[in-house]
Enzyme design. Structure first.
Site, PDB file in Angstrom:
ATOM      1  N   CYS A 113      32.970  35.888  36.747  1.00 23.85           N
ATOM      2  CA  CYS A 113      34.264  36.226  37.380  1.00 23.85           C
ATOM      3  C   CYS A 113      34.768  35.107  38.298  1.00 23.85           C
ATOM      4  CB  CYS A 113      34.141  37.530  38.137  1.00 23.85           C
ATOM      5  SG  CYS A 113      33.296  38.801  37.201  1.00 23.85           S
ATOM      6  N   HIS A 249      39.011  37.938  43.169  1.00 15.25           N
ATOM      7  CA  HIS A 249      38.695  38.568  41.881  1.00 15.25           C
ATOM      8  C   HIS A 249      38.800  40.086  42.038  1.00 15.25           C
ATOM      9  CE1 HIS A 249      36.600  40.241  38.565  1.00 15.25           C
ATOM     10  NE2 HIS A 249      35.461  40.430  39.210  1.00 15.25           N
ATOM     11  N   ASN A 279      38.517  45.665  35.925  1.00 10.75           N
ATOM     12  CA  ASN A 279      37.821  44.403  36.192  1.00 10.75           C
ATOM     13  C   ASN A 279      37.845  43.570  34.904  1.00 10.75           C
ATOM     14  OD1 ASN A 279      35.940  42.348  36.476  1.00 10.75           O
ATOM     15  ND2 ASN A 279      34.437  43.602  37.554  1.00 10.75           N
TER      16      ASN A 279
END
Ligand code: UT7
Length: 322
Positions: A113, A249, A279
């Protein structure tokens, strides 16, 4: 040589998956998912839609939305992904072939990420070295293909998407100093296995699916991200007051709220993509940027702190002047 992001575009698959979908396959409910993560919806790629397809569609959107931009002269392609169609050929090479870009270096990077910001940092370095002039940086994922749908603590989190940034030389600094790092001792707390059945000498479930020790990563994320934001600001001789926006993120809305509380920064200035995309790992920062840009929030000259964190456990932050 200084550098700048000339444009950012994104692509997300059209298939929307609401929380109700998970109520049918695991013991969960919409209220738990929204209150514990902030996620209402995510997008899933079709069966025959892969990470390279998402990258290609993101470039098509980049060209449609920016009539003054062409791919002529692109000399490096960096794709951040942990969910590539295959290990080789790289996703970057697939993009190169799709658009017939001659003479472009092509690499995929795996920093989970944190990967999109890692990619920007590498692009900045290539331009600063004077060896490259036009770099495409992607964050692209099809996490839905690597999700364990029997694990209710993780399967509700993930979605698919892609973002691409064009990075070019600038006559003044617009990609400022960055921070990068990783704490490999936490390797087992977030992994996507291949053929090895251990990490750091400890056994893992090698079934090719994403595994996460959510509680540990959650705590690590709030502490590390808060500390790294301060370090990044100090490295640029700036304070929070100098920033217009922060884009972390989008792992969990509660992490974003936790960091905002920890550093004492207004939540309404933290941009995210968690609510309607879930996500999306390395795609989450460009998706958040794109939502805010289309909402008219981001103005030319704005200073944006971008910071990704995830499997590794990696982190990478940079301050961008748009
Ligand atoms: O993207 C890379 C970085 N990733 C992250 O930063 C993710 C960090 N972690 C998280 O976002 C959160 O830890 C999760 C969303 C994964 C989990 O949230 P949590 O608040 O940490 O939940 P928990 O694991 O502490 O579980 C609380 C309770 C448990 O029940 P008991 O033991 O209290 O009875 C879980 O079994 O919630 C239960 N639970 C669920 N209940 C309904 C866990 N998952 C679910 C679910 N639906 N989907």
């Amino acid at each position: 040589m200084d550098s700048k992001i000339t444009a950012i575009a994104v692509y997300a698959p059209s298939k929307k998956i609401t929380n109700a979908y998970f109520e049918q396959i695991i013991e969960t409910n919409d209220e738990w998912i929204i209150s514990r993560t902030g996620i209402r919806e995510r997008r899933f790629a079709e069966k025959d839609e892969y990470t390279s397809n998402l990258c290609i569609s993101a470039v098509e959107n980049l060209l449609v939305e920016n009539k003054d931009i062409s791919l002529e002269g692109v000399d490096f392609i960096i794709v951040s992904t942990t969910t590539a169609d295959q290990v080789m050929p790289s996703m970057a090479s697939q993009v190169q072939n799709a658009f017939k870009i001659p003479n472009a270096g092509c690499i995929d990077i795996m920093a989970a990420c944190a990967g999109f910001v890692y990619g920007l940092t590498i692009a900045k370095g290539l331009i600063a070295a004077g060896t490259h002039k036009k770099v495409l940086v992607f964050g692209a994922e099809t996490l839905s293909k690597f999700t364990d749908y029997t694990d209710r603590t993780s399967c509700i989190l993930f979605g698919d998407g892609a973002g691409v940034a064009l990075v070019e030389p600038s006559d003044h600094p617009q990609l400022l100093n960055a921070v990068t790092g990783s704490d490999g001792s936490h390797g087992k707390d977030l992994y996507l296995s291949q053929h090895r059945t251990e990490v750091n000498g400890e056994p893992i479930e090698a079934n090719g699916k994403i595994h996460q020790n959510g509680k540990v990563v959650f705590k690590w994320a709030i502490q590390t991200v808060s500390a790294k934001i301060k370090e990044l600001l100090a490295k640029n001789d700036m304070t929070l007051d100098d920033l217009d926006w922060v884009i972390l993120h989008s792992a969990n809305m509660r992490i974003i709220e936790g960091v905002a509380g920890e550093i004492n920064y207004p939540l309404e200035k933290m941009l995210c993509s968690i609510e309607y995309f879930g996500n999306t790992s390395s795609a989450s920062i460009p998706l958040a940027y794109d939502i805010a840009r289309k909402d008219g929030k981001i103005k030319p000259g704005n200073k944006i702190l971008m910071l990704g964190f995830g499997g590794g456990l990696t982190f990478s932050g940079i301050i961008v002047v748009v």
